[in-house]
Design an enzyme around this catalytic site. Structure first.
Site, short mmCIF file in Angstrom:
data_model
loop_
_atom_site.label_atom_id
_atom_site.label_comp_id
_atom_site.label_asym_id
_atom_site.label_seq_id
_atom_site.Cartn_x
_atom_site.Cartn_y
_atom_site.Cartn_z
N SER A 1 0.83 -1.22 0.00
CA SER A 1 0.00 0.00 0.00
C SER A 1 0.86 1.26 0.00
O SER A 1 0.51 2.27 -0.62
CB SER A 1 -0.99 0.00 1.16
OG SER A 1 -0.35 0.22 2.39
N HIS B 1 8.75 3.15 8.75
CA HIS B 1 8.55 2.30 9.94
C HIS B 1 7.27 2.77 10.65
O HIS B 1 7.08 3.98 10.86
CB HIS B 1 9.75 2.44 10.88
CG HIS B 1 9.63 1.58 12.09
ND1 HIS B 1 9.77 0.20 12.04
CD2 HIS B 1 9.32 1.87 13.38
CE1 HIS B 1 9.57 -0.30 13.25
NE2 HIS B 1 9.30 0.69 14.08
N GLU C 1 1.20 7.07 6.98
CA GLU C 1 2.34 6.56 6.19
C GLU C 1 2.20 6.98 4.73
O GLU C 1 3.17 7.39 4.08
CB GLU C 1 2.42 5.03 6.28
CG GLU C 1 2.74 4.51 7.67
CD GLU C 1 2.90 3.00 7.69
OE1 GLU C 1 3.44 2.43 6.73
OE2 GLU C 1 2.47 2.38 8.69
C1 GRF Z 1 3.85 -0.67 6.74
O1 GRF Z 1 3.17 -0.53 7.95
C2 GRF Z 1 5.26 -0.18 6.86
O2 GRF Z 1 5.40 0.88 7.74
C3 GRF Z 1 5.98 -1.39 7.39
O3 GRF Z 1 5.37 -2.48 6.74
C4 GRF Z 1 4.05 -2.14 6.37
C5 GRF Z 1 3.95 -2.36 4.89
O4 GRF Z 1 2.65 -2.15 4.42
N1 GRF Z 1 7.39 -1.26 7.16
P1 GRF Z 1 2.38 -1.99 2.88
O5 GRF Z 1 2.94 -3.26 2.22
O6 GRF Z 1 3.06 -0.76 2.41
O7 GRF Z 1 0.89 -1.92 2.74
#
Ligand code: GRF
Length: 219
Positions: free
Chosen positions: A15, A112, A177
């Site tokens: 995502s 993170h 994020e």
């Molecule tokens: C996210 O929460 C990121 O912060 C962590 O792993 C997860 C990945 O989610 N490192 P996605 O694959 O980007 O949906």
């Protein structure tokens, strides 16, 4: 100025990768996502990337057993094939050696799901709930050999609610994020981020005024 050529490295749903692809669509974004690379053939994000017209590659770590050098050699070859200038790790669940990290020093970003340096490692949302923090969030940082530790480029915070579960909290953090990763990539690609004594100094991007206080007080 030419746009920086970026590879997004994933292991799962992707995502954040999708948010980066979306943000980088406009021609005036200073970076372009030219490659999505997964270390697992079943990473869900691969089909999202293909559907968006982005080249994909798989370097399956399982093919290399415990032999990290071979895995990273293949990774490096794929990156060089596509003339990659910046790497964004986005849910990439393999530890990289100091050798590889050193080669990409100040050119590799990671996201993170916690406000670093709190809650390094896995299960950040569960641990944040257990610790009872009132503010939680996400961090984009440069990658250094020590896990979840490099200079911090951007952070975003959310208020933790009494009724939060891991699922509700992680959903709100994930939305953050998806905002801070494109922002951090833009700042780096525009050359606005300078590292001094382990800290990122960011030219032309001031923080907002004021404080974020939780709870706000009696309703
Ligand atoms: C996210 O929460 C990121 O912060 C962590 O792993 C997860 C990945 O989610 N490192 P996605 O694959 O980007 O949906």
């Amino acid at each position: 100025m030419s746009r920086k050529r970026v590879a997004v490295l994933i292991s799962g749903r992707g995502s954040n990768m999708a948010a980066l692809i979306e943000a980088a669509k406009p021609a005036d974004f200073p970076a372009e996502i030219v490659l999505v690379l997964a270390n697992r053939p079943d990473a869900g994000g691969l089909s999202t990337a293909s559907a968006a017209g982005i080249a994909t590659a798989v370097v399956d770590h399982a093919m290399f057993g415990k032999e990290r050098a071979g895995f990273e050699h293949a990774l490096q070859a794929a990156l060089e094939n596509h003339h990659i200038e910046l790497i964004c790790l986005a849910g990439f669940m393999r530890l990289l050696t100091a050798d590889f990290v050193g080669r990409w020093s100040e050119r590799m970003l990671n996201i993170h799901p916690a406000l670093l340096p709190s809650f390094k490692g896995l299960d950040t949302h569960r641990r944040a709930l257990e610790a009872g923090v009132k503010l939680h969030g996400a961090t984009v940082h440069f990658v250094v050999p020590e896990m979840d530790s490099g200079p911090i480029i951007a952070q975003g915070a959310v208020a933790v609610r009494d009724e939060d579960s891991e699922a509700t909290l992680s959903a709100r953090v994930l939305a953050v994020e998806h905002r801070i990763y494109p922002l951090a990539l833009r700042l780096v690609a525009e050359g606005r981020v300078q590292i001094a004594a382990g800290r990122c100094l960011i030219r032309g991007a001031a923080g907002p005024e004021g404080a974020f206080i939780v709870p706000l007080g009696p309703a």
